[in-house]
Design a protein around this motif. Structure first.
Motif, PDB file in Angstrom:
ATOM      1  N   VAL A  62       0.783  -1.239   0.000  1.00  0.00           N
ATOM      2  CA  VAL A  62       0.000   0.000   0.000  1.00  0.00           C
ATOM      3  C   VAL A  62       0.812   1.285   0.000  1.00  0.00           C
ATOM      4  N   PHE A  63       1.998   1.276   0.585  1.00  0.00           N
ATOM      5  CA  PHE A  63       2.662   2.562   0.796  1.00  0.00           C
ATOM      6  C   PHE A  63       3.221   3.180  -0.483  1.00  0.00           C
ATOM      7  N   ALA A  64       3.395   2.392  -1.524  1.00  0.00           N
ATOM      8  CA  ALA A  64       3.854   2.950  -2.795  1.00  0.00           C
ATOM      9  C   ALA A  64       2.708   3.109  -3.791  1.00  0.00           C
ATOM     10  N   ASP A  65       1.470   2.845  -3.346  1.00  0.00           N
ATOM     11  CA  ASP A  65       0.318   2.896  -4.234  1.00  0.00           C
ATOM     12  C   ASP A  65      -0.799   3.693  -3.548  1.00  0.00           C
ATOM     13  N   PRO A  66      -0.990   4.958  -3.926  1.00  0.00           N
ATOM     14  CA  PRO A  66      -1.977   5.809  -3.251  1.00  0.00           C
ATOM     15  C   PRO A  66      -3.388   5.238  -3.249  1.00  0.00           C
ATOM     16  N   THR A 100      14.946  -0.613   4.087  1.00  0.00           N
ATOM     17  CA  THR A 100      15.772  -0.267   2.934  1.00  0.00           C
ATOM     18  C   THR A 100      15.543   1.208   2.617  1.00  0.00           C
ATOM     19  N   GLN A 101      16.501   1.812   1.917  1.00  0.00           N
ATOM     20  CA  GLN A 101      16.346   3.220   1.564  1.00  0.00           C
ATOM     21  C   GLN A 101      15.080   3.436   0.714  1.00  0.00           C
ATOM     22  N   GLU A 102      14.807   2.512  -0.196  1.00  0.00           N
ATOM     23  CA  GLU A 102      13.639   2.644  -1.067  1.00  0.00           C
ATOM     24  C   GLU A 102      12.342   2.605  -0.256  1.00  0.00           C
ATOM     25  N   ASP A 103      12.254   1.660   0.673  1.00  0.00           N
ATOM     26  CA  ASP A 103      11.054   1.521   1.494  1.00  0.00           C
ATOM     27  C   ASP A 103      10.883   2.736   2.399  1.00  0.00           C
ATOM     28  N   ALA A 104      11.989   3.178   3.011  1.00  0.00           N
ATOM     29  CA  ALA A 104      11.924   4.331   3.916  1.00  0.00           C
ATOM     30  C   ALA A 104      11.445   5.573   3.180  1.00  0.00           C
ATOM     31  N   ARG A 105      11.992   5.807   1.995  1.00  0.00           N
ATOM     32  CA  ARG A 105      11.590   7.000   1.231  1.00  0.00           C
ATOM     33  C   ARG A 105      10.135   6.895   0.778  1.00  0.00           C
ATOM     34  N   ALA A 106       9.683   5.689   0.452  1.00  0.00           N
ATOM     35  CA  ALA A 106       8.287   5.504   0.050  1.00  0.00           C
ATOM     36  C   ALA A 106       7.352   5.790   1.220  1.00  0.00           C
ATOM     37  N   ARG A 107       7.725   5.328   2.407  1.00  0.00           N
ATOM     38  CA  ARG A 107       6.894   5.588   3.596  1.00  0.00           C
ATOM     39  C   ARG A 107       6.810   7.087   3.871  1.00  0.00           C
TER      40      ARG A 107
END
Length: 209
Positions: free
Chosen positions: A73-77, A148-155
């Protein structure tokens, strides 16, 4: 009763601030904890989540696999909005029950991560924002939560900006400071909150006379 909305971005240290406020005597209503309760095994909330996202979001024990759901969900509004539409009404109803059970002279602190995003500021007498720089958020998510950096930035990107949070703040607590400085700032804020609660109670009593 003084109703306080407490919020801050992920990794800001809001949980530490709420813990310190409880030490001073606040009644804490933790939206995150309630959000876990309303989707516990056997609840209608969990059934609705599974119906929307599929059985792949279930852990082997039948509970919710939060990391799996989060990655969806966090990368998909749109998916995030669908999840919020299930969980937020349930959290709101339970929060109101807990608030109504608190003593009339309480300072009730609602710990609400998405207060800004969901336009909830008008529900509270005032809003306290725990503020840190985005660089600090990212460092804490990587170093303390193992993201991960990608997950953190997405959150972080899924939440309101720092500027949007500060726009609704009545009180700001800077948490880019050593713990002892944070404790001192929370003491100051608590003194302010208790003064406001006392003044509100006096106004209420005067109105009833």
């Amino acid at each position: 009763m003084l109703k306080v909305g407490l919020t801050g971005g992920i990794g800001a240290g809001k949980s530490e601030v709420s813990r310190l406020l409880v030490e001073h005597g606040a009644v804490l209503i933790d939206a995150d904890r309630i959000a876990r309760e309303v989707v516990a095994p056997g609840t209608a909330g969990l059934a609705a989540v599974v119906e929307t996202f599929g059985e792949g979001v279930l852990a082997p024990d039948g509970g919710l696999d939060r990391p799996r759901l989060g990655s969806l969900v966090f990368a998909d509004p749109e998916k995030l909005a669908a999840l919020n539409a299930i969980v937020h009404p349930l959290v709101g109803a339970r929060s109101r029950e807990l608030e109504e059970s608190a003593a009339e002279d309480s300072v009730v602190v609602h710990d609400v991560p998405l207060l800004t995003e969901n336009g909830l500021a008008p529900l509270y007498d005032l809003v306290v924002v725990v503020d840190v720089a985005p660089e600090t958020q990212l460092d804490r998510l990587l170093r303390l939560r193992g993201m991960t950096q990608e997950d953190a930035r997405a959150r972080m990107a899924a939440q309101a900006t720092r500027e949007k949070r500060l726009e609704i703040a009545d009180i700001v607590i800077d948490n880019d400071v050593p713990l002892e400085d944070l404790r001192q700032r929370v003491r100051e804020v608590w003194a302010d909150l208790t003064r406001r609660a006392h003044a509100a109670r006096q106004r209420s009593e005067h109105t009833q006379e």
